[in-house]
Write a protein that holds these residues in place. Structure first.
Motif, mmCIF file in Angstrom:
data_model
loop_
_atom_site.group_PDB
_atom_site.id
_atom_site.type_symbol
_atom_site.label_atom_id
_atom_site.label_comp_id
_atom_site.label_asym_id
_atom_site.label_seq_id
_atom_site.Cartn_x
_atom_site.Cartn_y
_atom_site.Cartn_z
ATOM 1 N N GLU A 215 0.848 -1.191 0.000
ATOM 2 C CA GLU A 215 0.000 0.000 0.000
ATOM 3 C C GLU A 215 0.881 1.237 0.000
ATOM 4 N N TRP A 216 0.354 2.324 -0.575
ATOM 5 C CA TRP A 216 1.140 3.554 -0.704
ATOM 6 C C TRP A 216 1.724 3.990 0.625
ATOM 7 N N CYS A 217 3.004 4.321 0.604
ATOM 8 C CA CYS A 217 3.676 4.892 1.764
ATOM 9 C C CYS A 217 4.803 5.761 1.233
ATOM 10 N N PRO A 218 5.024 6.947 1.791
ATOM 11 C CA PRO A 218 6.052 7.835 1.248
ATOM 12 C C PRO A 218 7.423 7.177 1.257
ATOM 13 N N ALA A 219 8.144 7.324 0.161
ATOM 14 C CA ALA A 219 9.489 6.762 0.087
ATOM 15 C C ALA A 219 10.410 7.418 1.103
ATOM 16 N N GLU A 220 10.063 8.641 1.526
ATOM 17 C CA GLU A 220 10.902 9.377 2.468
ATOM 18 C C GLU A 220 10.707 8.917 3.907
ATOM 19 N N TRP A 221 9.710 8.060 4.168
ATOM 20 C CA TRP A 221 9.455 7.649 5.540
ATOM 21 C C TRP A 221 10.511 6.645 5.982
ATOM 22 N N PRO A 222 11.223 6.912 7.105
ATOM 23 C CA PRO A 222 12.262 5.986 7.576
ATOM 24 C C PRO A 222 11.689 4.606 7.875
ATOM 25 N N LEU A 223 12.412 3.568 7.456
ATOM 26 C CA LEU A 223 11.912 2.206 7.596
ATOM 27 C C LEU A 223 11.846 1.761 9.051
ATOM 28 N N ASP A 224 12.593 2.437 9.937
ATOM 29 C CA ASP A 224 12.611 2.007 11.330
ATOM 30 C C ASP A 224 11.522 2.677 12.165
#
Length: 350
Positions: A215-224
């Motif tokens: 599902e859509w999630c900003p690429a800039e959002w940190p994975l942790d």
């Protein structure tokens, strides 16, 4: 300042308006950053939860804040919601009461009051309004609050927070990813990572969707850092089904409201959009009533818009509430409760 959302903010490709306004967006972003670095936050004696967004309106922040305040109160927290009171004439800190008026507290405070209501147990959620939210926090704590919920707090620097929740519309996301006025962002995009939790809002299945589903999630959002999909639903009164309707609103993304009404199976004969936080004058409502009469339609709008209607017209308009689907809220509520509980020892809420 209230505005109508420009189409180019959410266009797939950058428009000439984006390129033209880009330098102003850069300056705006620099000014916001300078203000943040020059502010020394004050830390109060109880945990502070902030709910905000990186974009200008239309994310469902207020319904989410209402749902979290209710959920945390039901878990034993004595919650006080702090709002700036956008559009209010009075600036001093004051608690919302049943007699509060739009002119004194603004539309969002009245929406909180309507959504929270009563019956949450021995401590009903308190709502405080004022331009100085540090002062509001002091007064709320003195009145017995042990948790502050700071509404629209991602860009509020004077009051230190313990947990920042950033809300994004799951469909529109970050738009063209440019800073106002070139785009919908309140700050440069890299500041999204300053939040502790990301919430994607929208309509759809009443369940959280893990990131691995794609599902859509900003690429800039940190994975942790955690993120959750929280679902909303409109709850139109049954008598609206089968009736021709004229829908109007003054919110950040008006087309979301109109599309949601249609998704509920309602028959929209016409729609009218106004700037965000628009204060309705008698002339606006007279024009809408004439248009509704011409289409043999009934007027409907959002709960937030309903707080800005002149009293003489409120009976002629039906308000359609937007609520969080409880099952989709639970994972977020559990994480927030757990993290806030870790800040107080011993944990008083069981």
């Amino acid at each position: 300042m209230p505005l109508t959302t420009p189409r180019f903010w959410y266009a797939r490709h950058r428009s000439w308006q984006t390129w033209l306004l880009g330098p102003l967006g850069w300056l705006y972003g620099k000014a916001v950053g300078l203000h943040r670095h020059r502010t020394r936050p004050w830390r109060c004696d109880v945990p502070v939860l902030s709910i905000g967004n990186l974009t200008l309106g239309g994310t469902g922040k207020t319904p989410l804040g209402i749902a979290l305040a209710q959920g945390l109160a039901q878990r034993g927290w004595r919650v006080a919601v702090l709002l700036r009171g956008y559009g209010a004439r009075r600036r001093e800190s004051r608690q919302l009461t049943p007699a509060s008026r739009f002119e004194d507290v603004g539309d969002e405070a009245l929406e909180y009051g309507r959504g929270l209501g009563a019956g949450l147990g021995p401590w009903p959620v308190a709502v405080w309004v004022g331009s100085n939210r540090c002062h509001s926090a002091e007064r709320a704590i003195a009145a017995g609050a042990d948790l502050i919920l700071l509404d629209d707090g991602l860009q509020h620097w004077p009051l230190a927070r313990d947990l920042d929740v950033s809300v994004l519309d799951g469909r529109h996301g970050l738009g063209n990813r440019q800073v106002f006025p070139a785009g919908p962002l309140r700050e440069p995009i890299e500041q999204l990572a300053r939040a502790d939790v990301l919430v994607l809002t929208g309509s759809g299945p009443a369940a959280p969707v893990p990131a691995e589903t794609g599902e859509w999630c900003p690429a800039e959002w940190p994975l942790d850092k955690p993120w959750f999909a929280v679902r909303f639903r409109l709850e139109p009164p049954p008598e609206l089904h089968g009736e021709p309707l004229l829908a109007f609103c003054g919110i950040g993304l008006p087309q979301k409201f109109f599309a949601a009404l249609r998704a509920c199976g309602l028959q929209l004969m016409a729609t009218e959009s106004f700037p965000d936080h628009h204060v309705y004058a008698d002339a606006d409502l007279n024009r809408l009533l004439d248009l509704a009469h011409a289409n043999s339609a009934h007027l409907v709008t959002t709960v937030k818009d309903g707080q800005r209607l002149p009293p003489a017209f409120r009976e002629a308009v039906t308000l359609v509430p937007l609520r969080v689907e409880p099952t989709s809220l639970q994972p977020l509520l559990e994480l927030v409760d757990r993290r806030l509980s870790a800040l107080v020892a011993p944990h008083p809420h069981g």
